[in-house]
Design an enzyme around this catalytic site. Structure first.
Site, short mmCIF file in Angstrom:
data_model
loop_
_atom_site.label_atom_id
_atom_site.label_comp_id
_atom_site.label_asym_id
_atom_site.label_seq_id
_atom_site.Cartn_x
_atom_site.Cartn_y
_atom_site.Cartn_z
NE ARG A 185 40.06 36.76 36.54
CZ ARG A 185 41.36 36.83 36.80
NH1 ARG A 185 41.82 36.40 37.97
NH2 ARG A 185 42.19 37.33 35.90
CG HIS A 200 42.55 39.88 43.04
ND1 HIS A 200 41.53 40.09 42.17
CD2 HIS A 200 43.45 39.10 42.37
CE1 HIS A 200 41.77 39.48 41.02
NE2 HIS A 200 42.95 38.86 41.11
#
Length: 310
Positions: free
Chosen positions: A225, A273
Site C-alpha cells: 500500500r 498497481h
C-alpha cells in the site's frame, strides 16, 4: 432461495457475473444473484468495490459481506457494518503476487536494468552478481501474500526474513516480530519488500528512521500500500545513495499524477498497481465456498479482524 447482492460498477459486474453464476450452480441450494435486491431480502453481499453502499444497517438479513479484493481499508471502519466481513484470500491473488515480486526481486538481484537500458555498444561484464544465497531479502508483512512470496523466494535460494506484528512460524523463513525484530529484519535487507495491510498502525512504516537501518544501497519493492512509505524520506534516501532503487506499485494517490516526482526519478520504477489482481474465475470459487459454509452453519473463512483492521 438464497439472495446474493453484487455491488460494483458495470465493468466488474460484466467480469464477475458469469463466473459467479457458474460457481453458484454447483451449490446444493438455489441462488439468486443480482445487483438489485431489496436490502431486507439480501442474504449475502459480494462487495466488488466502487459500490454505492455506505449504510449497511438496512441489510438486516445479511450474513456476510464478501470482499473480492484483499484490501478492506475502505470498508472495515464503517460503523454500520456489524455483520462478518471476509477479505479475498486466494482467487489468484497469491500466485499473481508471487510472480510480480519474484520477477522484480530477480531483476534487481541480477542487475538486469544495466543491460536492458544499456544497449549502447558497451560490453558491461565487470560486475558479477552474488548468488541468491548471499542476497538477504526481508518481507514486512506475513499474511497470506507475504508468506507465499517469502516461500517462493526461499525456494530460489534467497535467505528470507519475514517480520510481522505478532510472532509467526513459516517454513523456510526466519520469522521475527515486534520492535526488536523490526530492526533485525531491516538491518540485513539488501532487498526489502512491503506487504503490510494499510492501517493507522502501518502508516509510514518505512520512514526516515527505518530507511536508515537498511544496508546502504538497499532496494525497496512496494506492492503493498502507498501509505506504508514516507514518500519524501524515500526520495531523499534515493538522492543520498542510502537506497539504490525503489520499485513501487502502490501510491497514496492513484492513478499517480503525471507531475509526481516518482515518474521522473532515475532510481524509481513505477508500475500501475498491477502486482496482483483477483481473477474472476478463481475468486468466484472462493465466494461460493464461503456461502456454502454459511448455509451449512460452518465458520466463514478469511474473516477480517476489525480491531486490527485486516
Amino acid at each position: 432461495m438464497i439472495n446474493i447482492l453484487f455491488t460494483g460498477n458495470d465493468a466488474s459486474w460484466d467480469e464477475y457475473e458469469p463466473h459467479l453464476q457458474a460457481a453458484f450452480a454447483s451449490l446444493p441450494f438455489d441462488v439468486h444473484l443480482s445487483r438489485d435486491i431489496p436490502a431486507d431480502q439480501v442474504d449475502y453481499i459480494v462487495f466488488g468495490g466502487e459500490a454505492p453502499i455506505t449504510d449497511f444497517a438496512p441489510f438486516t438479513r445479511a450474513k456476510l459481506v464478501q470482499r473480492l479484493w484483499a484490501g478492506v481499508e475502505d470498508i472495515v471502519g464503517n460503523e454500520t457494518l456489524t455483520i462478518p466481513l471476509a477479505r479475498m484470500v486466494g482467487g489468484g491473488l497469491d500466485q499473481g503476487m508471487i510472480e510480480w515480486v519474484t520477477g522484480h526481486v530477480l531483476r534487481h538481484h541480477l542487475g538486469m536494468d544495466d543491460h536492458i537500458n544499456g544497449q549502447d555498444g558497451v560490453w558491461r561484464n565487470d560486475v558479477t552478481p552474488p548468488l541468491a544465497q548471499h542476497r538477504p531479502v526481508t518481507i514486512l508483512g506475513l499474511g497470506a501474500l507475504g508468506q507465499a512470496c517469502g516461500q517462493a523466494l526461499a525456494q530460489l535460494g534467497f535467505p528470507v526474513t519475514g517480520w510481522s506484528r505478532s510472532q509467526k512460524s513459516v517454513e523456510g523463513l526466519t520469522c521475527v516480530s515486534g520492535p526488536d525484530g523490526f530492526e533485525t529484519a531491516l538491518s540485513s535487507a539488501q532487498i526489502l519488500i512491503l506487504l503490510l495491510p494499510k492501517t493507522p498502525a502501518t502508516e509510514n512504516t518505512l520512514d526516515e528512521n527505518a530507511i536508515a537501518k537498511l544496508p546502504k544501497g538497499a532496494v525497496v519493492i512496494n506492492p503493498g500500500r502507498g501509505g506504508l512509505i514516507d514518500d519524501q524520506a524515500l526520495l531523499a534516501a534515493l538522492d543520498q545513495g542510502q537506497l539504490s532503487h525503489a520499485t513501487l506499485d502502490t501510491f497514496r494517490v492513484e492513478p499517480l499524477p503525471p507531475e509526481d516526482p516518482f515518474w521522473a526519478h532515475p532510481k524509481v520504477t513505477v508500475t500501475p498497481h498491477i502486482a496482483s489482481a483477483t481473477r474472476a474465475d478463481l475468486a468466484a470459487e472462493v465466494v461460493a465456498e464461503n456461502i456454502a459454509r454459511g448455509e451449512a452453519g460452518k465458520p466463514f473463512q478469511h474473516l477480517v479482524d476489525r480491531s486490527a483492521g485486516y
